[in-house]
Design a protein around this motif. Structure first.
Motif: not given
Length: 176
Positions: A142, A145, A156, A158, A164
């Motif tokens: 990601g 994190i 996590v 993105g 992710v």
């Protein structure tokens, strides 16, 4: 262990934040063991309560090893004072590693562009498009994190460009 990791990664994908009985992905740093740091250069600034280590930085705490290009440490109080051994207060407030950060802990490898550790919150945050944690064949990736040591939790995140990703092998190490 690997089968458990696969189940936990599945829970991560299905339910968001990961909660676990034990701490398989908890923050690798702790406040109870000494931290040894080596680098090509050290700039200490007592007024701003910082140490900046540059060039081939290596941090060792117990079995945890962190390498990076730069490491900045913020501390509490006077750098000449002894730490309070009775409370485990190492006086380290925050740590930021940057540039090709690699963290080896508990048989796992974490990689990122930057890593931030908060001693008060006992969190480790990995940042960058290359942020990942690898446990054997299992991997999570990601752009952010966050490992929460005291809460036995991981999140996590993105970005607009990077989602992710998790790859796990639920039967890894199990016999048929």
């Amino acid at each position: 262990m690997r089968a458990m990791m696969g189940v936990m990664l599945l829970a991560l994908l299905a339910a968001g934040p990961l909660y676990a009985q034990q701490s398989p992905l908890s923050s690798p740093l702790n406040s109870k063991e000494q931290i040894q740091i080596s680098a090509d250069r050290l700039d200490a600034d007592n007024r701003n309560q910082t140490f900046v280590f540059k060039g081939n930085v290596k941090v060792v705490q117990g079995k945890t090893i962190i390498t990076s290009e730069t490491l900045k440490v913020w501390y509490k109080g006077d750098a000449d004072q002894e730490a309070d051994a009775s409370t485990g207060d190492t006086r380290i407030r925050d740590i930021e590693a940057s540039g090709n950060v690699v963290i080896l802990f508990d048989g796992r490898t974490a990689k990122s562009d930057r890593a931030l550790y908060s001693a008060d919150q006992e969190t480790l945050t990995l940042l960058g498009e290359t942020a990942s944690i690898i446990d054997g064949k299992n991997t999570i990736k990601g752009t952010k994190i966050t490992l929460y040591r005291t809460k036995d939790r991981i999140t996590v995140e993105g970005s607009k460009k990077e989602r992710v990703e998790a790859v796990f092998f639920p039967n890894d190490g199990a016999t048929d």
